[in-house]
Scaffold this active site. Structure first.
Site, PDB file in Angstrom:
ATOM      1  N   THR A  49       0.824  -1.213   0.000  1.00 38.48           N
ATOM      2  CA  THR A  49       0.000   0.000   0.000  1.00 38.48           C
ATOM      3  C   THR A  49       0.853   1.254   0.000  1.00 38.48           C
ATOM      4  O   THR A  49       0.595   2.214  -0.746  1.00 38.48           O
ATOM      5  CB  THR A  49      -0.909   0.007   1.241  1.00 38.48           C
ATOM      6  N   TYR A 112     -13.260  -3.687  -2.753  1.00 40.02           N
ATOM      7  CA  TYR A 112     -14.393  -3.156  -3.517  1.00 40.02           C
ATOM      8  C   TYR A 112     -15.479  -4.195  -3.744  1.00 40.02           C
ATOM      9  O   TYR A 112     -16.656  -3.919  -3.569  1.00 40.02           O
ATOM     10  CB  TYR A 112     -13.936  -2.559  -4.858  1.00 40.02           C
ATOM     11  N   TYR A 138      -3.254 -10.555   3.913  1.00 37.25           N
ATOM     12  CA  TYR A 138      -3.222  -9.149   4.315  1.00 37.25           C
ATOM     13  C   TYR A 138      -4.645  -8.699   4.577  1.00 37.25           C
ATOM     14  O   TYR A 138      -5.454  -8.591   3.659  1.00 37.25           O
ATOM     15  CB  TYR A 138      -2.573  -8.317   3.204  1.00 37.25           C
ATOM     16  N   ARG A 143      -9.366  -0.300   4.272  1.00 36.64           N
ATOM     17  CA  ARG A 143      -9.125  -0.002   2.865  1.00 36.64           C
ATOM     18  C   ARG A 143      -9.957  -0.883   1.928  1.00 36.64           C
ATOM     19  O   ARG A 143     -10.333  -0.449   0.840  1.00 36.64           O
ATOM     20  CB  ARG A 143      -7.641  -0.190   2.520  1.00 36.64           C
ATOM     21  N   LYS A 167      -0.681 -10.476   7.720  1.00 38.92           N
ATOM     22  CA  LYS A 167      -0.454  -9.085   8.131  1.00 38.92           C
ATOM     23  C   LYS A 167      -1.801  -8.575   8.608  1.00 38.92           C
ATOM     24  O   LYS A 167      -2.730  -8.400   7.809  1.00 38.92           O
ATOM     25  CB  LYS A 167       0.069  -8.233   6.982  1.00 38.92           C
ATOM     26  N   ILE A 209       4.883  -5.031   9.818  1.00 38.71           N
ATOM     27  CA  ILE A 209       5.151  -4.436   8.505  1.00 38.71           C
ATOM     28  C   ILE A 209       4.799  -2.965   8.658  1.00 38.71           C
ATOM     29  O   ILE A 209       3.634  -2.607   8.804  1.00 38.71           O
ATOM     30  CB  ILE A 209       4.355  -5.117   7.390  1.00 38.71           C
TER      31      ILE A 209
END
Length: 299
Positions: A49, A112, A138, A143, A167, A209
């Protein structure tokens, strides 16, 4: 037998420096990678990202991979962001590309589309079957619009041997602790929120991370190692010294804050790609003030 995890300690989610004309700044990226390794980074997350990956061309992505691979020369592990919201495209990428010098792939939950938990499981099943490399899940619902629940994460970890870690950037420490406590052997948790690093690692996460690590790699590496060794006092001391930067660093979105900070030091240009824009003057002033006053509690 407890095997040492492939990705542990401080992992830096690398930014993508740009020139004043908006091209990938190869020299700045090379210097940043070298400096961070000298400061004690344990591994790099490439094209995540923080790299503004959605706004990079395929040619630029390959260039960035080549630069990081060349500069690290196998000295530390590389985790490559390779996720997407089209399962077939992700699998095709994993099957048809050369991953020489890459140690694992970071696969974000599809964004999305907002799949169900069954859809997420099926997505990772397909990715597991396609991937030639170990997979790090992840989870970043802020997001993507969907949370990979602890139950689904644990089922994926149990069922697919090449899924080695997650993550976790849900911001939900209880969810993180549940995964840590119930994880199958060989599966590890990596913190995905800088501000939760100390708490997550002390609870059993194997590392972080980090975005902050782009600017303060030595301090954040020391924080990670102190927490991993169970040195609560040292981890708390480092965290207390640096935690004032967390809020302004993300106030105007990521990586606007860390780029403003590094630009103030002359390390990179303060250039982002639309739709991202540089941090505001007020946020930048906060970051610069912190940077000037920061007294690291490590050498």
């Amino acid at each position: 037998m407890n095997k040492s995890p492939l990705f542990h300690g401080l992992g830096v989610a690398l930014i993508t420096p740009f020139t004043s004309k908006g091209k990938v700044d190869e020299a700045a990226l090379s210097k940043l990678v070298q400096w961070q390794m000298e400061e004690g980074v344990d591994f790099f997350c490439v094209l995540g990202t923080t790299a503004e990956t959605p706004c990079l061309t395929e040619k630029e992505k390959r260039l960035i991979i080549d630069i990081v691979r060349r500069e690290t020369a196998g000295r530390i592990p590389l985790l490559l962001g390779a996720g997407g919201n089209n399962t077939a495209s992700v699998c095709n990428y994993l099957q048809k590309n050369d991953f020489t010098g890459i140690d694992g792939v970071l696969i974000v939950t599809p964004y999305y589309n907002k799949p169900t938990q069954r859809g997420l499981y099926a997505h990772y099943q397909a990715v597991s079957e396609a991937s030639p490399l170990p997979i790090v899940l992840y989870n970043v619902p802020g997001r993507t619009g969907v949370n990979l629940t602890a139950e689904t994460c644990l089922q994926i970890a149990e069922d697919f041997e090449n899924v080695i870690a997650v993550k976790e950037a849900s911001g939900n420490i209880n969810q993180i602790k549940t995964i840590i406590e119930q994880a199958p052997s060989g599966f590890s948790v990596l913190c995905g929120d800088d501000a939760l690093t100390k708490e997550a690692i002390l609870a059993g996460a194997k590392g972080v991370i980090s975005v902050v690590g782009n600017a303060y790699p030595k301090s954040f590496a020391a924080l990670s190692q102190a927490a991993l060794s169970g040195n609560v006092e040292a981890a708390t001391q480092i965290d207390n010294a640096i935690k004032a930067v967390y809020s302004p660093l993300f106030a105007d979105g990521n990586p606007a804050g860390v780029k403003a900070l590094l630009a103030s030091r002359g390390v990179i240009n303060n250039v982002l790609r639309l739709p991202l824009v540089p941090a505001s003057a007020a946020t930048t002033a906060q970051l610069v003030a912190f940077d000037k006053s920061y007294q690291p509690s490590v050498g």
